[in-house]
Structures are given as C-alpha cells and as structure tokens.
Design a protein around this motif. Structure first.
Motif, mmCIF file in Angstrom:
data_model
loop_
_atom_site.group_PDB
_atom_site.id
_atom_site.type_symbol
_atom_site.label_atom_id
_atom_site.label_comp_id
_atom_site.label_asym_id
_atom_site.label_seq_id
_atom_site.Cartn_x
_atom_site.Cartn_y
_atom_site.Cartn_z
ATOM 1 N N VAL A 1 0.411 14.434 4.525
ATOM 2 C CA VAL A 1 -0.217 15.172 3.431
ATOM 3 C C VAL A 1 0.850 15.819 2.544
ATOM 4 O O VAL A 1 0.673 15.925 1.323
ATOM 5 C CB VAL A 1 -1.198 16.231 3.974
ATOM 6 N N VAL A 2 1.970 16.246 3.137
ATOM 7 C CA VAL A 2 3.075 16.793 2.339
ATOM 8 C C VAL A 2 3.610 15.735 1.371
ATOM 9 O O VAL A 2 3.918 16.038 0.202
ATOM 10 C CB VAL A 2 4.203 17.312 3.258
ATOM 11 N N ILE A 3 3.723 14.494 1.828
ATOM 12 C CA ILE A 3 4.176 13.411 0.944
ATOM 13 C C ILE A 3 3.200 13.254 -0.225
ATOM 14 O O ILE A 3 3.612 13.110 -1.388
ATOM 15 C CB ILE A 3 4.319 12.098 1.737
ATOM 16 N N LEU A 4 1.887 13.308 0.061
ATOM 17 C CA LEU A 4 0.896 13.251 -1.015
ATOM 18 C C LEU A 4 1.020 14.460 -1.944
ATOM 19 O O LEU A 4 0.874 14.341 -3.168
ATOM 20 C CB LEU A 4 -0.516 13.198 -0.424
ATOM 21 N N HIS A 5 1.289 15.624 -1.368
ATOM 22 C CA HIS A 5 1.467 16.872 -2.120
ATOM 23 C C HIS A 5 2.628 16.734 -3.110
ATOM 24 O O HIS A 5 2.499 17.093 -4.293
ATOM 25 C CB HIS A 5 1.724 17.988 -1.106
ATOM 26 N N VAL A 6 3.751 16.211 -2.645
ATOM 27 C CA VAL A 6 4.926 16.026 -3.511
ATOM 28 C C VAL A 6 4.662 14.935 -4.554
ATOM 29 O O VAL A 6 5.065 15.048 -5.715
ATOM 30 C CB VAL A 6 6.171 15.691 -2.658
ATOM 31 N N TRP A 7 3.977 13.880 -4.136
ATOM 32 C CA TRP A 7 3.625 12.804 -5.064
ATOM 33 C C TRP A 7 2.743 13.354 -6.195
ATOM 34 O O TRP A 7 2.969 13.072 -7.382
ATOM 35 C CB TRP A 7 2.899 11.704 -4.293
ATOM 36 N N ALA A 8 1.736 14.158 -5.813
ATOM 37 C CA ALA A 8 0.868 14.755 -6.832
ATOM 38 C C ALA A 8 1.654 15.688 -7.753
ATOM 39 O O ALA A 8 1.345 15.785 -8.953
ATOM 40 C CB ALA A 8 -0.270 15.517 -6.154
ATOM 41 N N LEU A 9 2.679 16.362 -7.218
ATOM 42 C CA LEU A 9 3.509 17.260 -8.022
ATOM 43 C C LEU A 9 4.276 16.504 -9.106
ATOM 44 O O LEU A 9 4.460 16.992 -10.219
ATOM 45 C CB LEU A 9 4.480 18.015 -7.113
ATOM 46 N N HIS A 10 4.724 15.280 -8.774
ATOM 47 C CA HIS A 10 5.555 14.531 -9.711
ATOM 48 C C HIS A 10 4.755 13.930 -10.874
ATOM 49 O O HIS A 10 5.358 13.450 -11.831
ATOM 50 C CB HIS A 10 6.302 13.416 -8.970
ATOM 51 N N ILE A 11 3.443 13.981 -10.809
ATOM 52 C CA ILE A 11 2.637 13.447 -11.917
ATOM 53 C C ILE A 11 2.613 14.422 -13.098
ATOM 54 O O ILE A 11 3.034 14.063 -14.198
ATOM 55 C CB ILE A 11 1.222 13.090 -11.434
ATOM 56 N N PRO A 12 2.166 15.696 -12.926
ATOM 57 C CA PRO A 12 2.236 16.624 -14.060
ATOM 58 C C PRO A 12 3.575 17.348 -14.157
ATOM 59 O O PRO A 12 3.892 17.937 -15.180
ATOM 60 C CB PRO A 12 1.109 17.612 -13.766
ATOM 61 N N GLY A 13 4.364 17.331 -13.084
ATOM 62 C CA GLY A 13 5.624 18.069 -13.058
ATOM 63 C C GLY A 13 5.433 19.476 -12.530
ATOM 64 O O GLY A 13 4.301 19.958 -12.341
#
Length: 430
Positions: free
Chosen positions: A210-222
């Motif tokens: 879930v942390v990987i998904l969390h970071v992935w989601a962060l990189h979309i809007p910044g």
C-alpha cells in the motif's frame, strides 16, 4: 508529476543503457526520487516524516524477519522463547529492542505525518487518493501493532488480547460466535497465538504494498507544499536529488540519533513492566493498558459508560472505529478552496487550540485508570473530536475569510515574482 522542464534520464554507460532497454529500473528510480522528479522548492522539515516512516517500516520488516526465525508461536513456550532470543541468540537483544522501539518511532513519525497533512489540508483535491491510501496504511499499522503486542505472551499481551478480542462480543447476535471464531476458542491460547503471529508476519508486506501505491499516487499530482499553491513554472521547483535527498538525510540522521539512544540506553522506557511477567489467565493486572500509540482510541472506547438503545460497550467500539473512519471523508467535509492552514485564520485557531489539546487529553486519559476525572475528560474530548471533524470543519470552510495567497511558490520563497507583474495572459504563458 510530469513537467516539460523535468530532466530526462540519460544512461551513463553500456550497462545502464542495457538495463534501461531491458529492465528500466534505473530510470524508475531516477524519475521517482532523483533529479527527474521536480518538487516544490519551499518544502519544510515537516515533509521529512514520510521518508522517515518508510525507513522505519523497513527496519520493522528486516528485524521482524530475523526475530521470526527464533520465535515459537506456542502459548507454553512463547514467553520463554522471547527470553531465549534476548539471552542466547547472537545479537538477539539488539534485534528485539530495535524491533520494539522501531514500532514506537514508526508511530511517532506517522502521527507527525498525519497532523502535518491535517494542518496543510493534504487531503484536498487533487490528492484525495494519497490521503485515503494513507488512512488505509494507518489502519493496517494499528492491526499489525496489536498483533505484535500479543506475541511476547506477557501479562499485558494476554490481557490486551482478551480485552480487544472481547470487543467483538459487543456486536448483537453474531458477536460471541465471531469472537470465538477469531480467537479459536473461548480465551486467547495456542490457536490465537498462531493466528496472530501469522498475520503479524504477513501484514507488514501488505503495508509495504500500500505504501508503494501511496507513493505512486503522490507522483501523479506531485507533492503539496506549505502554501498550498500549485506549481506553475520551473522556478517553483527543485530536483528531488540532491536537494531533498540531502534534507531528508539530515532529518534521518537526527531521527537515528534519537532512535539509537532509545535502543541502547533506555530500551524499555516506552513498554510496560507487567509484560515481563509470564501470561497468567488467573491473575488480572490492576490496570490493563495498550501501547501508548493506542491511548487516544482507547480513551474514546472507554468514554461510553451508559447504555442507550445499544450497550455502552458497543457504542464505544463504534466510536473507536469511527474516530479513524471519519478521516476518509475529510476531502469532502472540508470545502475551503484554500489548503494551507497558514492562510486560514479561523481554521488555524480551531486546529491549535481545539484539535491538538483534544488529542493531548485523549492521550493522557487513555493511559490513565478508568476513574474520575479521566472518564469525564475523555467524554468531553471525544465529543469535541467528532464535533471538530463533522461540524466545525465544514462550518469553518463555509464562513471563514482566508488571508491573501502568494501568486506562486517563487513569491512565497523570494518575496517577489516577476510574472505576478505581467498581464494575466502573459503570466499564464510564462
């Protein structure tokens, strides 16, 4: 986050070029945490806690795997197996103290991370998914921590398991059968210990996913930033490396000094002395306590003392879970167009003089005996907690008058921005 000025990855030699063509891991790392990932130039040290949380998660996984090699999930020997790890296994004492105190530090940095997100409204669009995944991570952390607290099989381990699993018995009709099914019997024993150990070993890897998904989601809007103003141009950003890797490295160094001081000098200061007594189902401790990071939710659980339609115990269980579930709805409860608390004077007052003191009271009451005045204080604090999120926050967002925002991140940092002096059409082009 994709910007036209982001640096493109260029393989430096034949090996990296081969990898980039066949398995582009170097490019992935470069774009995720390297110079290819621009971030706002005004991030403060409050943005370090996400990296620190990731570091302590890895500490927990590594030390946990080592400890699992020597642990036996059997109620007859679990307590003595922990003592065997401490006394006979090479560096076993270090692995256990690192794991035990790593959990404390993991929750410390995550609490800072959460309250930073609450103050700067990091849950607002377009970052709702980042926030929602973060709440999921916190729920998984709580489940993992509770399961781990049971494994030493001391007095607090056993009676903590007895109390928490007993909460399921408050559910009407299916409560008691559900409790027996979860525990594997009428009281925590071998079946429960085996189940808890298996889940405690598995859940950290689920958290990592879930942390990987969390970071992935962060990189979309910044990344968000202290002003809440979105990135407009290249001068608003800096490459993540080397600027923020250095800043995060400094924060990690400070955290490690504190963490290792705890591990080597006062490793048991945050634990409970009764957990060094073997579990005894016939001797109830005078005061059953969870770990300190559960105190606010434990106080909410105990705040309900009167049966009204439903039993007080069931009201407490519902309130305890609702106190976290309410965070899922924050992106829609807070309708203010301004993100940062720095530019929201009324929100700021309710945050610093309402929510923070409320949480302090809940922390204190959760660790205190279930007697007056702590019960009354926990009831008042619980009422305010839900009022803050469900009533005050939506009301504030609709009536408050925010302070003027800076034109851009550049203006917030340097005090001026030449583009702010241009006509609107030219400024947009710039």
């Amino acid at each position: 986050m994709s910007f036209p000025w982001a640096r493109e990855y260029q393989p430096a030699n034949g090996l990296t070029k081969f990898l980039d063509e066949k398995l582009p891991l170097p490019r992935l790392v470069y774009n995720a945490v390297g110079a290819g990932y621009p971030v706002p130039r005004n991030l403060s040290y409050f943005w370090n806690f996400g990296v620190l949380a990731g570091f302590f998660l890895m500490v927990q996984i590594v030390t946990g795997v080592v400890l699992a090699m020597h642990y036996a999930a059997n109620a007859q020997v679990a307590f003595f197996q922990v003592e065997h790890i401490m006394r006979d296994v090479n560096w076993g004492w270090l692995m256990r103290y690192a794991h035990m105190n790593g959990a404390h530090f993991f929750f410390i940095v995550v609490y800072f991370h959460i309250f930073r997100g609450l103050f700067y409204s990091s849950y607002k669009a377009p970052r709702e998914m980042i926030w929602l995944l973060g709440v999921v991570i916190f729920l998984l952390m709580m489940a993992t921590a509770f399961l781990g607290y049971v494994l030493p099989w001391g007095q607090m381990s056993f009676w903590g398991a007895k109390v928490i699993t007993g909460l399921f018995g408050a559910i009407p009709l299916v409560g008691e059968p559900l409790q027996v099914w979860l525990v594997g019997g009428y009281a925590p024993d071998n079946a429960a210990l085996n189940r808890f150990f298996s889940l405690h070993f598995l859940l950290p890897f689920v958290i990592l996913g879930v942390v990987i998904l969390h970071v992935w989601a962060l990189h979309i809007p910044g990344s968000s930033n202290p002003t809440g103003v979105e990135v407009k141009k290249e001068s608003d950003t800096l490459p993540f490396h080397p600027y923020y890797t250095a800043k995060d490295g400094f924060g990690l160094g400070v955290a490690l000094i504190l963490y290792l001081s705890l591990v080597f000098f006062v490793p048991n200061i945050l634990g409970h002395a009764d957990n060094y007594i073997e579990a005894n189902p016939l001797a109830t401790p005078a005061h059953i306590l969870p770990e300190w990071y559960f105190f606010p939710f434990y106080a909410i659980l105990r705040a309900f003392t009167v049966d009204f339609i439903l039993s007080a115990k069931l009201w407490g269980v519902l309130a305890m879970f609702s106190s976290i579930l309410v965070w899922f709805f924050l992106p829609w409860l807070d309708k203010s167009p301004v993100r940062s608390g720095h530019y929201r004077p009324l929100f700021r007052k309710f945050f610093w003089f309402g929510l923070i003191p409320c949480m302090v009271v809940l922390f204190i009451c959760g660790g205190a005996p279930a007697e007056e005045p702590y019960v009354m204080l926990s009831q008042i604090a619980t009422a305010y907690y839900f009022l803050h999120f469900l009533v005050f926050l939506p009301l504030i967002s609709s009536i408050e008058k925010p302070e003027p925002l800076p034109y851009s991140i550049t203006e917030a940092v340097l005090g001026t921005d030449d583009d702010a002096k241009l006509p609107a059409s030219d400024a947009v082009k710039a």
